[in-house]
Design an enzyme around this catalytic site. Structure first.
Site, PDB file in Angstrom:
ATOM      1  N   LEU A 329       0.816  -1.212   0.000  1.00 13.10           N
ATOM      2  CA  LEU A 329       0.000   0.000   0.000  1.00 13.10           C
ATOM      3  C   LEU A 329       0.849   1.263   0.000  1.00 13.10           C
ATOM      4  O   LEU A 329       0.397   2.321  -0.435  1.00 13.10           O
ATOM      5  CB  LEU A 329      -0.922   0.009   1.224  1.00 13.10           C
ATOM      6  CG  LEU A 329      -1.905  -1.156   1.348  1.00 13.10           C
ATOM      7  CD1 LEU A 329      -2.645  -1.093   2.675  1.00 13.10           C
ATOM      8  CD2 LEU A 329      -2.892  -1.143   0.182  1.00 13.10           C
ATOM      9  N   GLN A 331       5.136   2.965   1.288  1.00 11.92           N
ATOM     10  CA  GLN A 331       6.421   2.773   1.966  1.00 11.92           C
ATOM     11  C   GLN A 331       6.870   4.077   2.580  1.00 11.92           C
ATOM     12  O   GLN A 331       6.747   5.145   1.971  1.00 11.92           O
ATOM     13  CB  GLN A 331       7.485   2.268   0.987  1.00 11.92           C
ATOM     14  CG  GLN A 331       8.849   2.062   1.633  1.00 11.92           C
ATOM     15  CD  GLN A 331       9.811   1.350   0.716  1.00 11.92           C
ATOM     16  OE1 GLN A 331       9.442   0.402   0.040  1.00 11.92           O
ATOM     17  NE2 GLN A 331      11.059   1.797   0.698  1.00 11.92           N
ATOM     18  N   GLY A 332       7.382   3.997   3.802  1.00  9.73           N
ATOM     19  CA  GLY A 332       7.924   5.153   4.497  1.00  9.73           C
ATOM     20  C   GLY A 332       9.369   4.926   4.864  1.00  9.73           C
ATOM     21  O   GLY A 332      10.018   4.001   4.383  1.00  9.73           O
ATOM     22  N   GLY A 333       9.883   5.782   5.738  1.00  9.29           N
ATOM     23  CA  GLY A 333      11.286   5.727   6.089  1.00  9.29           C
ATOM     24  C   GLY A 333      11.683   4.510   6.892  1.00  9.29           C
ATOM     25  O   GLY A 333      12.837   4.108   6.884  1.00  9.29           O
ATOM     26  N   GLY A 335       9.749   1.410   6.979  1.00 11.21           N
ATOM     27  CA  GLY A 335       9.193   0.152   6.545  1.00 11.21           C
ATOM     28  C   GLY A 335       8.095   0.337   5.519  1.00 11.21           C
ATOM     29  O   GLY A 335       7.833   1.443   5.057  1.00 11.21           O
ATOM     30  N   VAL A 337       3.984  -0.893   4.098  1.00  6.79           N
ATOM     31  CA  VAL A 337       2.651  -1.277   4.550  1.00  6.79           C
ATOM     32  C   VAL A 337       1.999  -2.139   3.477  1.00  6.79           C
ATOM     33  O   VAL A 337       2.026  -1.789   2.287  1.00  6.79           O
ATOM     34  CB  VAL A 337       1.774  -0.043   4.843  1.00  6.79           C
ATOM     35  CG1 VAL A 337       0.388  -0.479   5.331  1.00  6.79           C
ATOM     36  CG2 VAL A 337       2.439   0.852   5.879  1.00  6.79           C
ATOM     37  N   LYS A 351       2.072  -3.176   8.771  1.00  2.98           N
ATOM     38  CA  LYS A 351       3.279  -2.353   8.623  1.00  2.98           C
ATOM     39  C   LYS A 351       4.489  -3.195   8.996  1.00  2.98           C
ATOM     40  O   LYS A 351       4.578  -3.737  10.098  1.00  2.98           O
ATOM     41  CB  LYS A 351       3.203  -1.120   9.522  1.00  2.98           C
ATOM     42  CG  LYS A 351       4.365  -0.159   9.358  1.00  2.98           C
ATOM     43  CD  LYS A 351       4.145   1.081  10.218  1.00  2.98           C
ATOM     44  CE  LYS A 351       5.270   2.093  10.069  1.00  2.98           C
ATOM     45  NZ  LYS A 351       5.046   3.293  10.916  1.00  2.98           N
ATOM     46  N   ASP A 448       4.468  14.406  13.863  1.00  2.00           N
ATOM     47  CA  ASP A 448       4.721  14.230  12.427  1.00  2.00           C
ATOM     48  C   ASP A 448       3.431  14.351  11.621  1.00  2.00           C
ATOM     49  O   ASP A 448       3.119  13.504  10.773  1.00  2.00           O
ATOM     50  CB  ASP A 448       5.387  12.872  12.170  1.00  2.00           C
ATOM     51  CG  ASP A 448       6.156  12.845  10.849  1.00  2.00           C
ATOM     52  OD1 ASP A 448       6.450  13.933  10.314  1.00  2.00           O
ATOM     53  OD2 ASP A 448       6.467  11.743  10.363  1.00  2.00           O
TER      54      ASP A 448
END
Length: 643
Positions: A329, A331-333, A335, A337, A351, A448
């Site tokens: 779905l 991607q972040g810093g 990991g 999802v 996640k 954040d």
């Protein structure tokens, strides 16, 4: 009940017990080599994360893999005698230790059962690296000239034999002669000629360890080891002569591992989590820091142990179709999802976290312990977690319409939000933040707030997500002095410069978010000051032309007075003076009550690249946002605060 500080030690003892009855994943570190040049590019970390994620998927599927993202090249491989479970165990430990080298642009780690490397060039076919290839010798020398002579003879024979086996049989070979055992492994990316070159060089070098009882050669393209104790798992035997030199006393084996059923696999997989967690405080000097980490881990174990929060790793692995890329779905810093479907039919978001460091402990603890009891219609609900596998997993309710930035900033918008939909998102976000600040019995600061952390459900209702950076403090505290974390462009000036954290930092971030939603453009601190959305809206406010700031996609389909009021609220929230910013409860009233007064704003701060650079010396690490190059997640430490 055991104290939290005893928890990791008890489970470490549990691991030691199980290592006697299960196959050995050989996680002993043979060598860790960190580069001496640090990355200068802002997107280096995001590329590194993408490489590690892909390698994890490939190792889980095939026991090895390579991946390239941008200028980051990665290779991972387990030795061919390891079982699938032990391979995952070994790789998890390697991946836990290798990030300690960041932000170096190159690093490699040799464990006794696996290898992991990243670099800034394509190294995959290199058999040798004279600068870094090295031998690691045992610490116990064989005594007595007859025994030493026999050892030397056996070592030379076995390293030659396993080298020939590996070259002829797919890059892997094991064998024994007398009381000496040997193993040779070439990496899958090395061709046959390179494999022979690497192992023959390693054979010449590793015998220099004699008369020690063990020797290892760590090379760019291969791994060679001898020992007077058997260290590898049994594989199918192929007993016979090699070039006419093997005798009946020499037992040599094929490179094809035997597939067996591993007993108590669930217990073994659970141990993977333990080793990853233990890696949290390995490498951090100072007894007080280790005690703090153990205490936090002990508290975490209590929370995870609750039946309503605990998910089995295998269940979530199957729910995501083994983390199928088609299920991803976002991607972040820290990991990615994935969409998951549980056996009862529930759709969830899983996640998958990748950094097992002290930062990881803090963020995971916040997600599980701080937010698990918080429920509000405008907050994404945390359903549970798992710490039983190679990755730690968090399970959330599934929010089908992705994040707000997809609707506002993507070049190819699948759907443009109407004014009413944008207004409802603003109000919902405000209500969610007001609940965090005032409705939970303790003040929770998100830290954040940004468009990528606002998810939209099937009715386009706003849900605040990602509480990894959240902090809470009691009513009698005026502020927290803390290491800075968040996203440039959304961070309040007093927090960015002095590290002073209050709920008004969230208010500032919310103000920037409001201006972005209404104007349909992203704030930026990396371009010229004239492009700052704060300055643009402020100029329109001074000129009494606020409606001209509204997103052109809306054209004239919005109420000008209401839009002007919302923009004015956004400016109020971004004022430089903390005391002049309203509380989120007041913001909700301004948005929802027609007769509630909206004060006149003072000029907000205009943070741009030049002002951000004045604090560049405080930056300890930079984590670029995957959503946009215009903002970056950062972790900063005020000079006065020890870590």
């Amino acid at each position: 009940m055991q104290s939290p500080t005893q928890f990791p030690l008890l489970f470490f003892s549990f691991f030691m017990f199980f290592s006697l009855s299960l196959s050995d994943p050989r996680i002993t570190e043979a060598g860790l080599f960190c580069g001496t040049v640090n990355a200068a590019r802002s997107n280096f970390i995001s590329e590194f994360v993408a490489v590690m994620e892909s390698l994890s998927e490939q190792v889980n599927r095939a026991g090895w893999g390579t991946h390239v993202n941008g200028s980051v090249y990665g290779l991972a491989q387990c030795l061919s005698d390891l079982s699938h479970t032990d391979c995952l165990f070994c790789f998890a430990q390697a991946r836990t230790k290798l990030p300690h080298c960041l932000p170096a642009i190159a690093a490699r780690i040799f464990l006794d059962g696996c290898f992991l490397r990243y670099d800034n060039y394509s190294f995959f076919t290199e058999p040798l690296d004279p600068q870094h290839d090295t031998a690691v010798c045992g610490q116990q020398a064989v005594e007595g000239e007859p025994d030493r002579s026999q050892l030397a003879k056996n070592v030379r024979t076995i390293v030659k034999n396993v080298t020939e086996i590996a070259v002829k049989d797919g890059g892997f070979g094991v064998g024994e002669i007398g009381n000496v055992y040997g193993l040779a492994q070439c990496w899958k990316t090395i061709e046959n000629v390179g494999c022979r070159k690497c192992l023959e060089n390693a054979s010449r070098e590793v015998v220099e360890c004699l008369p020690e009882n063990e020797g290892k050669r760590l090379s760019a393209g291969c791994y060679l080891r001898y020992s007077t104790e058997k260290f590898y798992d049994d594989v199918e035997k192929d007993i016979g002569n090699l070039d006419g030199e093997a005798t009946e006393d020499v037992r040599v084996f094929s490179g094809r591992p035997r597939i067996g059923i591993i007993a108590a696999i669930s217990s073994s997989v659970a141990i993977v989590a333990l080793l990853s967690i233990l890696g949290v405080f390995i490498g951090y000097g100072g007894l007080s820091k280790r005690r703090k980490a153990r205490k936090r881990l002990g508290q975490l174990s209590v929370v995870v142990g609750r039946s309503n929060l605990h998910f089995k790793y295998e269940l979530l692995e199957k729910a995501t179709n083994f983390f199928d890329p088609l299920r991803k779905l976002g991607q972040g810093g820290a990991g990615s999802v994935y969409k998951g479907i549980l056996p009862d039919g529930r759709i969830v978001a899983v996640k998958r976290l990748f950094f097992n460091t002290r930062q990881w402990v803090d963020e995971f603890f916040n997600e599980v312990n701080l937010i698990s009891g918080v429920h509000h219609e405008n907050l994404v609900q945390l359903l549970g977690c798992s710490i039983e596998g190679p990755e730690s997993l968090l399970v959330y309710e599934y929010v089908p319409n992705k994040s707000l930035d997809h609707f506002l900033f993507k070049k190819k918008k699948t759907q443009s939000l109407s004014w009413q939909q944008r207004f409802d998102v603003i109000v919902g976000t405000a209500k969610g933040l007001a609940y965090l600040h005032d409705g939970t019995g303790t003040r929770i600061i998100h830290r954040d707030i940004k468009t990528s952390n606002i998810l939209l459900d099937e009715n386009l209702r706003a849900k605040i997500a990602d509480f990894g950076l959240a902090r809470c403090f009691s009513a009698d505290q005026t502020h927290l002095s803390t290491g800075i974390a968040g996203t440039l462009g959304y961070m309040a000036p007093e927090y960015l410069v002095r590290g002073q954290l209050t709920e008004k930092a969230d208010v500032y971030s919310f103000g920037v978010l409001v201006l972005e939603i209404v104007c349909g453009r992203k704030n930026s601190v990396y371009v010229e000051e004239s492009s700052s959305i704060l300055q643009m809206v402020w100029k329109h406010y001074q000129s009494n032309t606020l409606p001209e700031s509204v997103d052109e996609y809306l054209k004239d389909h919005f109420p000008a007075k209401e839009a002007s009021n919302v923009l004015q609220i956004g400016l109020l929230c971004t004022q430089a003076s903390v005391s002049l910013r309203p509380s989120m409860s007041e913001v909700v009233k301004m948005l929802t009550e027609t007769d509630y007064p909206i004060p006149l704003p003072m000029q907000p701060p205009f943070l741009n690249a030049s002002s951000a650079d004045t604090n560049a010396t405080s930056i300890s690490a930079s984590f670029p946002s995957s959503e946009s190059q215009a903002t970056s997640n950062v972790l900063l430490t005020p000079a006065s605060e020890p870590r």
